[in-house]
Write a protein that holds these residues in place. Structure first.
Motif, short mmCIF file in Angstrom:
data_model
loop_
_atom_site.label_atom_id
_atom_site.label_comp_id
_atom_site.label_asym_id
_atom_site.label_seq_id
_atom_site.Cartn_x
_atom_site.Cartn_y
_atom_site.Cartn_z
N TYR A 27 0.85 -1.18 0.00
CA TYR A 27 0.00 0.00 0.00
C TYR A 27 0.89 1.24 0.00
O TYR A 27 2.06 1.16 0.39
CB TYR A 27 -0.90 0.00 1.25
CG TYR A 27 -2.20 0.75 1.09
CD1 TYR A 27 -3.30 0.14 0.51
CD2 TYR A 27 -2.32 2.07 1.50
CE1 TYR A 27 -4.50 0.82 0.35
CE2 TYR A 27 -3.52 2.77 1.35
CZ TYR A 27 -4.60 2.13 0.78
OH TYR A 27 -5.79 2.82 0.61
N GLY A 28 0.34 2.35 -0.44
CA GLY A 28 1.13 3.57 -0.46
C GLY A 28 0.30 4.80 -0.14
O GLY A 28 -0.90 4.86 -0.43
N PHE A 29 0.96 5.77 0.50
CA PHE A 29 0.38 7.08 0.76
C PHE A 29 1.29 8.12 0.12
O PHE A 29 2.51 8.03 0.24
CB PHE A 29 0.28 7.36 2.27
CG PHE A 29 -0.74 6.52 2.99
CD1 PHE A 29 -2.02 6.99 3.20
CD2 PHE A 29 -0.41 5.25 3.44
CE1 PHE A 29 -2.97 6.23 3.85
CE2 PHE A 29 -1.35 4.47 4.09
CZ PHE A 29 -2.64 4.96 4.31
N VAL A 30 0.70 9.09 -0.55
CA VAL A 30 1.46 10.16 -1.19
C VAL A 30 1.22 11.45 -0.43
O VAL A 30 0.07 11.86 -0.24
CB VAL A 30 1.06 10.33 -2.66
CG1 VAL A 30 1.91 11.43 -3.31
CG2 VAL A 30 1.22 9.02 -3.42
N LEU A 31 2.31 12.08 0.03
CA LEU A 31 2.22 13.36 0.75
C LEU A 31 2.59 14.50 -0.18
O LEU A 31 3.51 14.39 -1.00
CB LEU A 31 3.17 13.37 1.95
CG LEU A 31 2.88 12.41 3.11
CD1 LEU A 31 3.89 12.64 4.23
CD2 LEU A 31 1.47 12.56 3.62
N GLY A 32 1.88 15.61 -0.01
CA GLY A 32 2.20 16.84 -0.72
C GLY A 32 2.02 18.00 0.22
O GLY A 32 0.92 18.23 0.73
N LEU A 33 3.11 18.70 0.53
CA LEU A 33 3.08 19.85 1.44
C LEU A 33 2.40 19.50 2.76
O LEU A 33 1.57 20.26 3.29
CB LEU A 33 2.38 21.04 0.77
CG LEU A 33 3.06 21.57 -0.49
CD1 LEU A 33 2.24 22.71 -1.08
CD2 LEU A 33 4.48 22.01 -0.20
N ALA B 34 -3.02 11.36 -1.86
CA ALA B 34 -3.50 10.13 -2.50
C ALA B 34 -3.11 8.94 -1.65
O ALA B 34 -2.09 8.97 -0.94
CB ALA B 34 -2.92 9.97 -3.91
N SER B 35 -3.92 7.89 -1.71
CA SER B 35 -3.59 6.64 -1.03
C SER B 35 -4.32 5.52 -1.74
O SER B 35 -5.47 5.67 -2.15
CB SER B 35 -4.00 6.69 0.45
OG SER B 35 -5.40 6.86 0.59
N ASP B 36 -3.63 4.39 -1.91
CA ASP B 36 -4.24 3.25 -2.59
C ASP B 36 -3.26 2.09 -2.50
O ASP B 36 -2.15 2.24 -1.97
CB ASP B 36 -4.53 3.58 -4.05
CG ASP B 36 -5.81 2.91 -4.55
OD1 ASP B 36 -6.04 1.74 -4.18
OD2 ASP B 36 -6.57 3.56 -5.29
N ALA C 210 -0.09 -1.26 -6.58
CA ALA C 210 -0.26 -1.47 -8.02
C ALA C 210 -1.09 -0.35 -8.64
O ALA C 210 -0.79 0.12 -9.75
CB ALA C 210 -0.91 -2.82 -8.27
N THR C 211 -2.11 0.11 -7.93
CA THR C 211 -2.95 1.18 -8.46
C THR C 211 -2.18 2.49 -8.55
O THR C 211 -2.31 3.23 -9.54
CB THR C 211 -4.19 1.36 -7.57
OG1 THR C 211 -4.94 0.13 -7.55
CG2 THR C 211 -5.09 2.47 -8.09
N LEU C 212 -1.38 2.80 -7.54
CA LEU C 212 -0.58 4.02 -7.58
C LEU C 212 0.43 3.98 -8.73
O LEU C 212 0.66 4.98 -9.41
CB LEU C 212 0.15 4.22 -6.26
CG LEU C 212 -0.73 4.54 -5.04
CD1 LEU C 212 0.13 4.66 -3.79
CD2 LEU C 212 -1.52 5.83 -5.25
N LEU C 213 1.03 2.81 -8.95
CA LEU C 213 1.99 2.68 -10.05
C LEU C 213 1.33 2.91 -11.41
O LEU C 213 1.95 3.42 -12.34
CB LEU C 213 2.62 1.28 -10.02
CG LEU C 213 3.87 1.09 -9.19
CD1 LEU C 213 4.25 -0.38 -9.11
CD2 LEU C 213 5.03 1.89 -9.77
#
Length: 235
Positions: free
Chosen positions: A204-210, A215-217, A220-223
């Motif tokens: 699983y992954g979480f994407v941080l911005g500032l 985003a989180s998913d 495979a979906t993030l890729l």
């Protein structure tokens, strides 16, 4: 295993994290991704108690650890390997490793843990009596991770383990993390700028911005999300 609710953190007047929410499942590898300054390192520092939250809550293993002292968080089962590893170059490889388990009373198990780490990272075994300062960058990163594992944590926080390493060495370290999770069920929270590499071994992954989760998913979906990759992940 880990739940973060409405987490905020500041460095003086500068906001580093803002209302962050995320969950980490037991036995998973979860990637925390984003550009420089996104708040990734601060997130790990708040979890391990090195930076105090200005709002929100961190729960690990069913216990609120938000205001818990750093040493108690470590003893509860959280090991933090910071960016750059932080090994002590004047000490030998073995001495650095033993530091990771000094607080554990079972000497016999500390010895077993040492043997397990040297088996996990074969390049360290012939260098165990050498000063850590003589190691290559990849070997130092192996040493830092191994020291974190010496305390037999339930959750490992890793900050940029591939930073500055040759691609082949970085790939080997990622493979070790994947195999370690498969063999022991260790939960890993992985901060990485190399998003492709991190997602390749993550569930699983979480994407941080500032300082915010943008985003989180599942990995495979993030890729597969071209727009997200180009906007936040740099590939």
């Amino acid at each position: 295993m880990l739940e973060i609710e409405g987490l905020s953190a500041h460095y003086g007047p500068v906001r580093a994290l803002s209302e962050v929410n995320l969950k980490v499942e037991e036995g998973s590898i979860t990637a925390i991704l984003g550009a420089n300054g996104a708040g990734k390192t601060t997130l790990l520092r708040v979890i391990s108690g090195l930076v105090r939250a200005s709002g929100g809550r961190v729960t690990a293993f069913g216990e609120d650890i938000t205001a818990m002292p750093t040493d108690r968080i470590a003893r509860s089962g959280v090991a933090h390997v910071p960016e750059g590893g932080g090994v002590i170059p004047e000490l030998t490889v073995e001495e650095n490793l033993r530091l990771g388990a000094l607080w554990r009373p079972d000497r016999a198990d500390r010895a077993r843990a040492l043997d397990e780490v040297l088996e996990l990272f074969p390049p360290l075994a012939p260098r165990r009596s050498k000063a850590a300062g003589t190691l290559s960058g990849g070997e130092r990163q192996m040493l830092a991770i191994g020291r974190g594992l010496m305390g037999r944590p339930r959750m490992l926080l890793l900050d940029e383990p591939s930073l500055g390493l040759a691609p082949l060495v970085a790939a080997k370290i990622m493979a070790v993390l994947r195999d370690l999770r498969a063999d022991t069920g260790l939960t890993v929270l992985l901060v990485e700028q190399n998003a492709r590499s991190a997602l390749s071994i993550s569930d699983y992954g979480f994407v941080l911005g500032l300082g915010e989760v943008v985003a989180s998913d599942d990995a495979a979906t993030l890729l597969a999300d071209d727009q997200l990759r180009h906007a936040y992940l740099g590939f």
